[in-house]
Write an enzyme that holds these catalytic residues in place. Structure first.
Site, short mmCIF file in Angstrom:
data_model
loop_
_atom_site.label_atom_id
_atom_site.label_comp_id
_atom_site.label_asym_id
_atom_site.label_seq_id
_atom_site.Cartn_x
_atom_site.Cartn_y
_atom_site.Cartn_z
N ASP A 1 30.00 69.57 56.60
CA ASP A 1 30.04 68.19 57.09
C ASP A 1 28.63 67.63 57.19
O ASP A 1 27.84 68.06 58.04
CB ASP A 1 30.72 68.15 58.46
CG ASP A 1 30.88 66.73 58.98
OD1 ASP A 1 30.78 65.79 58.17
OD2 ASP A 1 31.11 66.56 60.19
N ASP B 1 28.88 60.57 53.39
CA ASP B 1 29.58 61.55 54.22
C ASP B 1 30.43 62.49 53.36
O ASP B 1 31.32 62.03 52.65
CB ASP B 1 30.46 60.80 55.23
CG ASP B 1 31.09 61.71 56.26
OD1 ASP B 1 30.71 62.89 56.32
OD2 ASP B 1 31.96 61.24 57.01
#
Length: 477
Positions: free
Chosen positions: A92, A330
């Site tokens: 992440d 992201d």
């Protein structure tokens, strides 16, 4: 005797440094978590994934939302002795903490969740608790002063005044997500990556209780607790720059049998040589976000649909003092989220060019949460979509498969089989609703087939078209 010990220390230290510095890059495999058994139909998959993307985006203004199987990428490593079981966590870039479930473990409201990706961690004998006075403890507790944290840990006042609280561990910290939370403690142990690169005294969160979060996260965002930040303290050339190349899959698990390469320590002069491809990167500057410092935010100038350039609203070009604006790159959000004004303009132009030739698939739109969707016979012809980032003409032309998902709908005895295609961009809400958080998010689905470079030293993000599965093979050999 002292001289001998000093010489031994220098020899050992030099050996460790040479072992790390001899390798300019480290190649690691990312595994896609897509599962045929988890999603029964394309409509089910799209509905789940679009809902998750929207939830993560709307909670970005609080704490980054953790990830879920079906649309995300996992990284594996070991903690403790090399013989320890392998641990798999979600990669992440939108958070800065590495945490994992530890034994004994209780996950509340996890009945409908996918099972953990690996066995629970049993802390090894070499694991040690992080002291309350350490900067890592302060970072995990939202920068609370170490004196306060040591008081919570019940370190005596005289010891706090003399900074003598090493034997008092960092108190448990609470971490809240959009649809879950956890309580964890900080520990240190050796972390070994699949390349056999080890990071000694690696700091991680050990969670024994979570709410709706059965799988841990390997945070790659800005922040002292992220994996790149801790790696850079040992080897700056590896930790200050990383890239990944996500294999294009179109939600087909057969297409992700090869791993997506994660490359630590890529240098610009090597870019055209590694992988035997002559590639050109386009770069855009990272924007500082005072409220959400762990984000990789960039400025978006506009989006082209065909030959028409649609300017982005001003809040996407910069980040203000309150943390509002910019576009976050992201790895953990699937679909790109845009503010309503820009999204509506893009969709209207797309509909203007496509809607004249194809029938709208309204039922599919209602079921998936994506729009617009169209029925077509053989080949759907749609306009090219390009993203225009701030600085030096940094434009990225998206391949069709990155923004228009084509699949077969029907054939269930109720509706006949028909080819359907959906635009894979989502409405993130109006600007007022997005205040205090990112204005947009570039999702991992739109990043497929690109090598995305995060240069933390020069504070730039770069993009280059790649054949990611071939890149893995060429770098591995």
């Amino acid at each position: 005797m002292a001289a001998s010990l000093c010489l031994l220390y220098l020899l050992l230290f030099s050996t460790c440094w040479l072992t790390i510095s001899m390798s300019e890059t480290v190649l690691l495999p990312l595994t896609h978590s897509l599962s045929k058994t988890q999603f029964t139909t394309p409509l089910h998959l799209l509905k789940t994934t679009s809902a998750r993307s929207a939830a993560r985006f709307h909670h970005h203004k609080q704490v980054p939302l953790p990830l879920s199987p079906g649309s995300d990428y996992t990284l594996s490593f070991t903690l403790g002795p090399p013989s320890s079981p392998t641990i798999s966590l979600y990669l992440d870039t939108g958070s800065d903490l590495v945490w994992l479930p530890c034994s004994p473990f209780e996950c509340i409201l996890c009945e409908s969740k996918a099972p953990p990706l690996s066995s629970l961690l049993n802390l090894s004998s070499s694991a040690t608790a992080v002291p309350c006075k350490s900067s890592s403890c302060s970072a995990a507790h939202s920068s609370l002063p170490s004196s306060d944290l040591c008081a919570i840990a019940r370190c005596p006042l005289d010891s706090i005044e003399t900074s003598d609280c090493n034997s008092f561990p960092c108190p448990p910290f609470y971490y809240a997500y959009g649809d879950g939370s956890l309580i964890a403690r900080l520990y240190k142990d050796s972390l070994t990556l699949p390349s056999h690169l080890s990071i000694q005294n690696f700091t991680f969160g050990c969670a024994h209780t979570t709410l709706a979060e059965p799988v841990g996260v390997a945070g790659f965002g800005f922040g002292r607790l992220s994996l790149p930040a801790q790696l850079s303290s040992v080897s700056p050339q590896l930790g200050n720059r990383f890239s990944y190349c996500l294999v294009s899959h179109s939600f087909d698990s057969d297409k992700v049998r090869r791993p997506s390469p994660l490359i630590l320590g890529r240098y610009e002069e090597k870019e055209k040589q590694l992988g035997n491809e002559n590639v050109e990167f386009v770069y855009t500057d990272m924007l500082s976000n005072p409220k959400h410092p762990y984000f990789y935010s960039v400025g978006l100038e506009g989006i082209s649909v065909g030959k028409r350039n649609i300017p982005a609203p001003e809040n996407l070009k910069r980040v203000d003092r309150g943390g509002s604006g910019g576009m976050v790159v992201d790895s953990g959000t699937t679909f790109t989220m845009l503010p309503a004004s820009l999204y509506d303009s893009v969709v209207n132009e797309f509909e203007h060019r496509v809607g004249r030739f194809y029938e709208r698939a309204s039922l599919v739109e209602e079921t998936t949460g994506l729009s617009p969707c169209y029925y077509y016979d053989k080949v759907a012809k749609v306009p090219v979509i390009s993203l225009h980032f701030a600085g030096n003409g940094s434009s990225v032309v998206l391949p069709k498969r990155n923004y228009f998902y084509e699949f077969l709908d029907g054939g269930d005895g109720v509706r006949k089989k028909r080819n359907v295609g959906c635009l894979m961009l989502m409405n993130g809400g109006d600007e007022e609703e997005l205040r205090g958080g990112p204005g947009a998010t570039l999702g991992n689905y739109q990043q497929q087939g690109f090598e995305v470079v995060y240069d933390l030293e020069k504070r730039k993000v770069g993009f280059a078209r790649r054949k990611c599965s071939s890149l893995w093979d060429s770098l591995k050999n």
